[in-house]
Design an enzyme around this catalytic site. Structure first.
Site: not given
Length: 330
Positions: A34, A148, A185
């Site tokens: 993030h 993302g 992640l």
């Protein structure tokens, strides 16, 4: 710079805007993936623009038996990470702010693409996701929104919604951020025990195996294109002690372009091995798809593709993907 925490759209709309507003939408539990999105947003917005990070755990995109109640809520830590990454505002609305009067009766429908892969495994998920993204775009009024690449199907659907429904916002994709061992992640990684985490590495290793097989095929094809693939060429290479290379190059040059089946097979082998680990990996899907509609590509496919995987390790469901390009220009 101090990041401001806001909870209502009126507060956000009251802010004086100079340059562009860039928005990063999250469900909280922020990590470096993030933070990378926020840093990218800061670059796009520039010193005169504004970066807004939304933090909202959207109940509409969680199905029965999924981890809505278990999903981590760490607003204080999220605020610090957002501030360090360069956010001007963290917008953390309540459910009543986003959905006044309860669950909305009118929602965005994801269409056929939303029923494939993640949509098949999580019915209704993408309808809920698109509905909240649409709501947050209206509430935050950005010039650009960043998402993302890790959530590739989500990204494709958001782009489709923005295009089909004429949202006046630019959508920017940011590459997946990985741990040093390759694990993508995710906020859900914190659920994994040390043993489960080792098993979970099979997802990225499978993707890398598929990527490496693809790269080897493309390299052989490029080599085969240097000179027309003829018997004379094979003989010339053989004379240089490269008979095996000549045979490989000829075989690849005359094979179906791109070799999607070989890419799938290389990735599948890694995943199959992981089903025998302790704890085992439980594969949901492995797919090699066209990102425009998330249908499987065939052997004659050329262009951009996505190699995607989803699996469960223990009680945790994980996804990952890699972009690939098939049929390099001759």
């Amino acid at each position: 710079m101090t990041t401001v925490l806001l909870s209502t759209a009126d507060e956000l709309h009251a802010r004086v805007r100079g340059g562009r507003r860039a928005v990063v939408m999250t469900m909280g539990a922020l990590h470096d993936g993030h933070a990378t999105l926020v840093r990218s947003a800061r670059e796009i917005a520039g010193p005169d623009g504004e970066v807004v990070v939304t933090v909202f755990v959207n109940p509409l995109q969680f199905g029965a038996g999924e981890d809505l109640d278990r999903y981590p809520r760490t607003l204080d830590a999220d605020l610090k990470i957002a501030e360090q990454a360069g956010a001007d505002v963290v917008f953390a609305p309540s459910a009543d702010e986003v959905y006044p009067g309860g669950d909305p009766q009118v929602r965005i429908t994801a269409g056929p693409m939303g029923e494939r892969l993640e949509g098949a495994s999580r019915p209704g998920h993408f309808d809920g996701m698109l509905t909240v993204v649409a709501k947050l775009l209206h509430l935050s009024r950005p010039d650009v929104a960043l998402f993302g690449q890790k959530d590739a199907q989500q990204l494709a659907l958001i782009r489709r919604m923005v295009r089909d429904l004429n949202f006046g916002v630019e959508i920017v994709a940011v590459p997946t951020v990985r741990e040093t061992d390759g694990l993508a992640l995710s906020s859900r990684n914190r659920y994994l025990s040390p043993e489960e985490r080792l098993t979970a590495l099979a997802l990225s290793r499978a993707l890398f195996a598929g990527r490496d097989r693809h790269a080897a095929q493309e390299a052989l094809r490029a080599r085969a294109r240097e000179v027309p693939s003829t018997q004379a060429r094979a003989e010339a290479l053989s004379a240089l002690g490269e008979s095996r290379a000549a045979a490989d190059a000829h075989a690849v040059a005359t094979a179906s372009p791109g070799g999607p089946a070989a890419v799938r097979a290389a990735a599948r082998q890694v995943l199959d091995e992981a089903t025998r680990f302790a704890p085992p990996l439980e594969l949901d899907y492995l797919a090699l798809v066209d990102p425009s509609d998330f249908t499987e590509i065939g052997d004659g496919f050329t262009g951009e593709a996505v190699l995607a995987v989803a699996a469960r390790v223990g009680a945790t469901r994980l996804i990952d993907n890699l972009p690939l390009t098939f049929g390099a220009a001759s």
